[in-house]
Design an enzyme around this catalytic site. Structure first.
Site, PDB file in Angstrom:
ATOM      1  N   GLU A 231       3.917  -0.967  -3.585  1.00 36.64           N
ATOM      2  CA  GLU A 231       3.621  -0.839  -2.158  1.00 36.64           C
ATOM      3  C   GLU A 231       4.096   0.495  -1.578  1.00 36.64           C
ATOM      4  OE1 GLU A 231       2.170  -3.264  -0.080  1.00 36.64           O
ATOM      5  OE2 GLU A 231       1.733  -4.507  -1.822  1.00 36.64           O
TER       6      GLU A 231
ATOM      7  N   THR B 177       0.324  -0.979   8.471  1.00 34.23           N
ATOM      8  CA  THR B 177       1.039  -1.689   7.409  1.00 34.23           C
ATOM      9  C   THR B 177       2.499  -1.280   7.502  1.00 34.23           C
ATOM     10  OG1 THR B 177      -0.877  -1.782   5.948  1.00 34.23           O
ATOM     11  CG2 THR B 177       1.281  -1.972   4.918  1.00 34.23           C
TER      12      THR B 177
ATOM     13  N   ASP C 175      -7.010   0.860   5.270  1.00 29.57           N
ATOM     14  CA  ASP C 175      -7.604  -0.196   4.461  1.00 29.57           C
ATOM     15  C   ASP C 175      -8.265  -1.274   5.321  1.00 29.57           C
ATOM     16  OD1 ASP C 175      -5.392  -1.392   5.562  1.00 29.57           O
ATOM     17  OD2 ASP C 175      -4.622  -2.230   3.693  1.00 29.57           O
TER      18      ASP C 175
END
Length: 269
Positions: free
Chosen positions: A54, A77, A72
């Protein structure tokens, strides 16, 4: 990245450590109780491996403050497990944080987080949300909130299903990494449907199957799911990480561990 809005599982937070009693003999069962990925040392290894994928770093504790839009389709995120503004788990996190600490620096963004849930919009979040997220990450209560939501939504359901299926520490990690990326909703690429796809090819140990055969079938189904989405089309977090451990027969996820993700090499001694 996570698809938290679709997650249905909600178990208890991190397991409470057993307290040793006065005699060594009585302490032994307590020590044996923490087996699998929920053993604190194994859980830390799991967090390091997920962070390698990640965040390209083993230092997962440095990721509480992490936040960016990785383009994305899921908005921002952030955090130790990739909470996303477009998928609901970031909203759940900030709601929980606000329950335990009303008036925190992120509470004012709750209306905006509710509106952007389901898409990639930053409406109502820019220009200061990322700065305020980093500021919140200096608060011990926000770190605890991230830990709580990670365990409730991802870690505990994965470990629980793994133990139910009769797989060991590696298998529980394989489940955990899958639920982190795919969530556990009703769509075809969700964790539960990856598992259902694998069940057409093999059986888990709890149903009389071979553990290695089952985990290979699960990883095959996982790779299929990853290839359904361009953002996850690089399957190296399976091919050059989890399969490496499985091929070596390291079902307990024992160190030392060596693997690659997206071409980067990692080692835990």
């Amino acid at each position: 990245m996570t698809i938290g809005a679709l997650l249905g599982a909600a178990l208890l937070a991190a397991p409470v450590a057993a307290h040793a009693t006065a005699t060594p003999a009585a302490a032994s069962p307590a020590a044996a109780a923490a087996t699998g990925l929920d053993d604190p040392a194994k859980k830390d290894i799991a967090m390091q491996i997920v962070s390698s994928a990640e965040n390209s770093s083993l230092d997962w504790k440095a990721q509480y403050k992490y936040i960016e839009d990785i383009r994305d389709g899921r908005g921002y995120t952030a955090g130790i497990i990739g909470f996303c503004s477009g998928t609901g788990d970031m909203l759940d996190l900030v709601e929980y944080y606000t329950q335990v600490k009303p008036g925190n620096v992120l509470a004012k963004y709750l209306p905006a987080l509710r509106k952007v849930n389901g898409g990639d919009s930053h409406a109502g979040l820019d220009p200061n949300f990322t700065k305020d997220w980093a500021k919140a990450a200096t608060d011990a209560e926000f770190k605890k909130a991230q830990d709580h939501e990670r365990d409730r939504v991802y870690f505990n359901p994965a470990v629980g299903q793994g133990k139910s299926d009769g797989v060991g520490t590696l298998g529980q990690f394989i489940y955990y990494d899958a639920i982190v990326m795919h969530g556990d909703g009703s769509d075809s690429t969700s964790f539960r449907n990856i598992r259902k796809r694998a069940l057409t090819k093999a059986k888990p140990p709890a149903q009389g199957g071979n553990e290695t055969t089952w985990l290979n079938a699960f990883l095959d189904a996982r790779v299929w799911a990853m290839k359904q989405e361009e953002a996850h089309s690089d399957t190296s977090r399976v091919d050059t990480a989890q399969r490496v451990f499985l091929k070596k027969g390291n079902l307990n996820l024992n160190t030392p561990l060596d693997w690659k993700v997206y071409g980067d090499s990692f080692h835990i001694g």
